[in-house]
Structures are given as structure tokens and as C-alpha cells.
Design a protein around this motif. Structure first.
Motif, PDB file in Angstrom:
ATOM      1  N   LEU A 109      47.878  40.571  50.226  1.00 23.75           N
ATOM      2  CA  LEU A 109      48.425  41.034  48.869  1.00 23.75           C
ATOM      3  C   LEU A 109      47.005  41.839  48.278  1.00 23.75           C
ATOM      4  CD1 LEU A 109      50.108  38.072  47.376  1.00 23.75           C
ATOM      5  CD2 LEU A 109      51.120  40.026  48.147  1.00 23.75           C
ATOM      6  N   VAL A 110      45.981  41.461  48.723  1.00 23.61           N
ATOM      7  CA  VAL A 110      44.615  42.460  48.217  1.00 23.61           C
ATOM      8  C   VAL A 110      44.720  43.739  48.912  1.00 23.61           C
ATOM      9  CG1 VAL A 110      42.096  42.402  48.355  1.00 23.61           C
ATOM     10  CG2 VAL A 110      43.038  40.239  47.810  1.00 23.61           C
ATOM     11  N   ALA A 111      45.195  43.838  50.015  1.00 29.27           N
ATOM     12  CA  ALA A 111      45.189  45.072  50.690  1.00 29.27           C
ATOM     13  C   ALA A 111      46.312  46.042  50.431  1.00 29.27           C
ATOM     14  CB  ALA A 111      45.537  44.753  52.301  1.00 29.27           C
ATOM     15  N   LEU A 112      47.465  45.196  49.700  1.00 32.41           N
ATOM     16  CA  LEU A 112      48.528  45.841  49.265  1.00 32.41           C
ATOM     17  C   LEU A 112      48.337  46.587  47.586  1.00 32.41           C
ATOM     18  CD1 LEU A 112      51.352  44.181  50.714  1.00 32.41           C
ATOM     19  CD2 LEU A 112      50.455  46.649  51.499  1.00 32.41           C
ATOM     20  N   LEU A 113      47.520  45.576  46.778  1.00 30.90           N
ATOM     21  CA  LEU A 113      47.861  45.822  45.490  1.00 30.90           C
ATOM     22  C   LEU A 113      46.414  46.089  44.914  1.00 30.90           C
ATOM     23  CD1 LEU A 113      49.845  42.643  44.674  1.00 30.90           C
ATOM     24  CD2 LEU A 113      50.720  44.916  44.720  1.00 30.90           C
ATOM     25  N   SER A 114      46.261  46.599  43.624  1.00 30.80           N
ATOM     26  CA  SER A 114      44.923  47.175  42.978  1.00 30.80           C
ATOM     27  C   SER A 114      44.302  45.569  42.536  1.00 30.80           C
ATOM     28  CB  SER A 114      45.181  47.979  41.648  1.00 30.80           C
ATOM     29  OG  SER A 114      45.926  47.127  40.829  1.00 30.80           O
ATOM     30  N   LYS A 115      42.997  45.871  42.469  1.00 28.39           N
ATOM     31  CA  LYS A 115      42.170  44.793  42.061  1.00 28.39           C
ATOM     32  C   LYS A 115      42.618  44.308  40.700  1.00 28.39           C
ATOM     33  CE  LYS A 115      37.172  43.547  41.131  1.00 28.39           C
ATOM     34  NZ  LYS A 115      35.937  43.973  41.020  1.00 28.39           N
ATOM     35  N   GLU A 116      42.949  44.912  39.635  1.00 31.51           N
ATOM     36  CA  GLU A 116      43.255  44.592  38.381  1.00 31.51           C
ATOM     37  C   GLU A 116      44.714  43.742  38.577  1.00 31.51           C
ATOM     38  OE1 GLU A 116      42.337  47.735  39.133  1.00 31.51           O
ATOM     39  OE2 GLU A 116      40.656  47.977  38.085  1.00 31.51           O
ATOM     40  N   LEU A 117      45.563  44.088  39.153  1.00 29.80           N
ATOM     41  CA  LEU A 117      46.838  43.558  39.446  1.00 29.80           C
ATOM     42  C   LEU A 117      46.709  42.231  40.103  1.00 29.80           C
ATOM     43  CD1 LEU A 117      49.916  43.392  39.031  1.00 29.80           C
ATOM     44  CD2 LEU A 117      49.963  44.825  40.903  1.00 29.80           C
ATOM     45  N   THR A 118      45.863  42.176  41.257  1.00 26.99           N
ATOM     46  CA  THR A 118      45.785  40.972  42.074  1.00 26.99           C
ATOM     47  C   THR A 118      45.025  39.935  41.027  1.00 26.99           C
ATOM     48  OG1 THR A 118      43.552  41.608  42.972  1.00 26.99           O
ATOM     49  CG2 THR A 118      45.251  42.043  44.160  1.00 26.99           C
ATOM     50  N   GLU A 119      44.049  40.091  40.223  1.00 24.29           N
ATOM     51  CA  GLU A 119      43.259  39.273  39.289  1.00 24.29           C
ATOM     52  C   GLU A 119      44.413  38.563  38.418  1.00 24.29           C
ATOM     53  OE1 GLU A 119      39.807  41.180  37.723  1.00 24.29           O
ATOM     54  OE2 GLU A 119      38.694  41.004  39.679  1.00 24.29           O
ATOM     55  N   SER A 120      45.203  39.610  37.982  1.00 24.29           N
ATOM     56  CA  SER A 120      46.298  39.268  36.872  1.00 24.29           C
ATOM     57  C   SER A 120      47.240  38.203  37.320  1.00 24.29           C
ATOM     58  CB  SER A 120      46.974  40.380  36.337  1.00 24.29           C
ATOM     59  OG  SER A 120      46.149  41.150  35.522  1.00 24.29           O
ATOM     60  N   ILE A 151      41.570  28.159  32.881  1.00 21.05           N
ATOM     61  CA  ILE A 151      40.939  29.170  33.614  1.00 21.05           C
ATOM     62  C   ILE A 151      41.889  30.257  34.067  1.00 21.05           C
ATOM     63  CG2 ILE A 151      39.994  29.398  35.958  1.00 21.05           C
ATOM     64  CD1 ILE A 151      39.242  26.348  35.946  1.00 21.05           C
ATOM     65  N   GLY A 152      43.321  30.110  34.188  1.00 16.93           N
ATOM     66  CA  GLY A 152      44.303  31.177  34.494  1.00 16.93           C
ATOM     67  C   GLY A 152      44.301  31.938  33.432  1.00 16.93           C
ATOM     68  N   LEU A 153      44.449  31.548  32.083  1.00 19.28           N
ATOM     69  CA  LEU A 153      44.583  32.492  30.724  1.00 19.28           C
ATOM     70  C   LEU A 153      43.312  33.334  30.916  1.00 19.28           C
ATOM     71  CD1 LEU A 153      46.134  30.079  28.500  1.00 19.28           C
ATOM     72  CD2 LEU A 153      47.208  31.868  29.625  1.00 19.28           C
ATOM     73  N   GLY A 196      46.709  36.364  40.202  1.00 17.18           N
ATOM     74  CA  GLY A 196      45.878  35.117  40.465  1.00 17.18           C
ATOM     75  C   GLY A 196      45.634  34.253  39.252  1.00 17.18           C
ATOM     76  N   GLY A 197      45.436  34.840  38.045  1.00 17.27           N
ATOM     77  CA  GLY A 197      45.565  34.128  36.963  1.00 17.27           C
ATOM     78  C   GLY A 197      46.830  33.443  36.561  1.00 17.27           C
ATOM     79  N   PHE A 198      47.979  34.241  36.738  1.00 18.15           N
ATOM     80  CA  PHE A 198      49.033  33.902  36.249  1.00 18.15           C
ATOM     81  C   PHE A 198      49.387  32.640  37.145  1.00 18.15           C
ATOM     82  CE2 PHE A 198      53.740  33.798  37.306  1.00 18.15           C
ATOM     83  CZ  PHE A 198      54.188  33.697  36.085  1.00 18.15           C
ATOM     84  N   LEU A 199      48.966  32.593  38.517  1.00 24.15           N
ATOM     85  CA  LEU A 199      49.508  31.649  39.325  1.00 24.15           C
ATOM     86  C   LEU A 199      48.713  30.268  39.072  1.00 24.15           C
ATOM     87  CD1 LEU A 199      49.351  33.322  42.719  1.00 24.15           C
ATOM     88  CD2 LEU A 199      51.404  32.597  41.739  1.00 24.15           C
ATOM     89  N   LEU A 200      47.681  30.371  38.381  1.00 28.31           N
ATOM     90  CA  LEU A 200      46.823  29.068  38.229  1.00 28.31           C
ATOM     91  C   LEU A 200      47.377  28.665  36.911  1.00 28.31           C
ATOM     92  CD1 LEU A 200      43.022  30.148  38.422  1.00 28.31           C
ATOM     93  CD2 LEU A 200      44.338  28.679  39.879  1.00 28.31           C
ATOM     94  N   VAL A 201      47.965  29.404  36.022  1.00 23.69           N
ATOM     95  CA  VAL A 201      48.665  28.837  34.929  1.00 23.69           C
ATOM     96  C   VAL A 201      49.826  28.266  35.236  1.00 23.69           C
ATOM     97  CG1 VAL A 201      49.940  29.457  32.922  1.00 23.69           C
ATOM     98  CG2 VAL A 201      47.543  30.593  33.126  1.00 23.69           C
ATOM     99  N   ALA A 202      50.617  28.885  36.207  1.00 19.99           N
ATOM    100  CA  ALA A 202      51.874  28.194  36.836  1.00 19.99           C
ATOM    101  C   ALA A 202      51.526  26.879  37.221  1.00 19.99           C
ATOM    102  CB  ALA A 202      52.729  29.434  37.805  1.00 19.99           C
TER     103      ALA A 202
END
Length: 219
Positions: free
Chosen positions: A57-68, A213-215, A70-76
Motif C-alpha cells: 500500500l505504501v508503494a501504491l499510495l501517497s504518504k499523506e493518504l497512507t498515514e490517514s 492515537i489514531g485520531l 493508518g490512523g483510521f485503522l487504529l481508530v477502527a
């Protein structure tokens, strides 16, 4: 991303293992060293797969999108854990359990010949369901199923943490080792403080940490 910034996430994930350990310690259920090793191996392998997915996913997506993401998954993960623990408490309060009266009445009970992956959701709701033969000890085979159950959160978190930019080997080593260490510490703690009512609220603490942490990562 360094070890110190990963530590709060690893602790939050490991506190679920700590809660399982407290349950086992309070009920005098043993987890031998070999079984603990199997649980660590399951967590480690799930993290390896998670990191590989995260790398893709890191290779396919931008850094900003992957961080968002990642944070969303932690919240989930945190929200799912809160809901799951709340449902488990409602079930236990509606039907008091006596594990010594009749083992076959225990939620999650399966004779050894019926052991399969279908028992994992039951282990997530009640860690005592992992003791299939009611020997008060987690065998190597039982440890495999327990390890799979405990590694589910670690798998999703492994993907999300990799998306946040942490080193793959740091993720695998830190979370796998801390999960096993917290499980062992939880068992010893459960033996010492069995019966304390505040332990019933313990499962909500790591979930809340992951949500916060996710938020923070999202915003």
C-alpha cells in the motif's frame, strides 16, 4: 519512526494480552513456556504478513493518504474492541457463569475432536474458551488457536502502523515480544489481584488509547 514513538501503540495492543493473562491468572490457568512461544510465533507471523501488505500500500499510495488510512485503522480497531468487550459484558451479566459446576455449559466449549478455526470468535469473547480440554493449562495446540485469536488485532494494527512509516522489523519485534511479555505479566498479576472489580474495566483502556492515537494521526 523510532522505537519511542511506537511504544504507546505497542503497549495499547499488548494490554489485550495482559487482560487475557489476568483472566488466566485469576482462574489459575497455566500457560507453559512452549505455549507462550507458539502464541508469540502466531503474532509474529501475522505481523510479517501485515507488514508486507502495508509495504504494498505504501508503494501504491501517497504518504499523506497512507498515514490517514493508518490512523483510521487504529481508530477502527479501538472502536471494534470497545463494542466487543461491551457485548461480552452484557452476555456475562445476563447469564452468570459457573465454570466449576459443568464445564460443557461454558461458552466456547468444544470437545477436542471438534476443534477448528470457528472457535476463534468464542476465544475473543471469552479467553477461557481456549482451554478446550479443561485441564487448567494451555497446551501447544490450544496455544495455536489462542495465538490466532490474539493476533487478529495485531494483524490489522501491523498494516496501519506500517502505513504510518515505522520500520518493518521494529513493528514485528516490538509488538510480538511485548504481547507475550504482557500476557505473562498479566497471568502473574491475575494471581495476585484476583477478584478486584476494577479489572472489569481494563479492556476499555487499550481500546481508548488506540482511538486517541489514531485520531491524532488522522488530524
Amino acid at each position: 519512526m523510532n522505537f519511542l514513538s511506537l511504544l504507546p501503540i505497542a503497549i495499547a495492543l499488548s494490554l489485550d494480552s495482559f487482560g487475557v493473562g489476568v483472566t488466566y491468572g485469576a482462574r489459575r490457568l497455566r500457560v507453559p513456556l512452549g505455549s507462550l512461544g507458539i502464541i508469540t510465533l502466531c503474532t509474529g507471523l501475522s505481523l510479517v504478513i501485515a507488514v508486507l501488505i502495508g509495504d504494498l500500500l505504501v508503494a501504491l499510495l501517497s504518504k499523506e493518504l497512507t498515514e490517514s488510512i493508518g490512523g483510521f485503522l487504529l481508530v477502527a480497531i479501538g472502536l471494534y474492541a470497545v463494542i466487543n468487550h461491551f457485548k461480552s459484558q452484557l452476555q456475562r451479566s445476563s447469564k452468570p457463569l459457573d465454570y466449576h459446576a459443568n464445564p460443557t455449559d461454558r461458552p466456547g466449549y468444544h470437545p477436542p475432536e471438534h476443534e477448528n478455526l470457528g472457535v476463534i470468535p468464542e476465544i475473543l469473547q471469552d479467553p477461557m474458551a481456549a482451554d478446550f480440554d479443561h485441564s487448567n493449562s494451555i497446551s501447544l495446540q490450544e496455544a495455536f488457536f489462542l495465538g490466532l485469536a490474539l493476533s487478529i488485532d495485531s494483524f490489522v494494527a501491523g498494516v496501519s502502523i506500517r502505513l504510518l512509516g515505522y520500520s518493518p522489523w521494529l513493528i514485528i519485534f516490538t509488538i510480538a515480544m511485548m504481547s507475550s511479555i504482557f500476557l505473562y505479566i498479566g497471568i502473574q498479576t491475575g494471581i495476585m489481584i484476583a477478584g478486584h472489580r476494577w479489572l472489569k474495566q481494563l479492556p476499555y483502556f487499550p481500546s481508548t488509547m488506540l482511538i486517541v492515537i489514531g485520531l491524532h494521526k488522522i488530524f
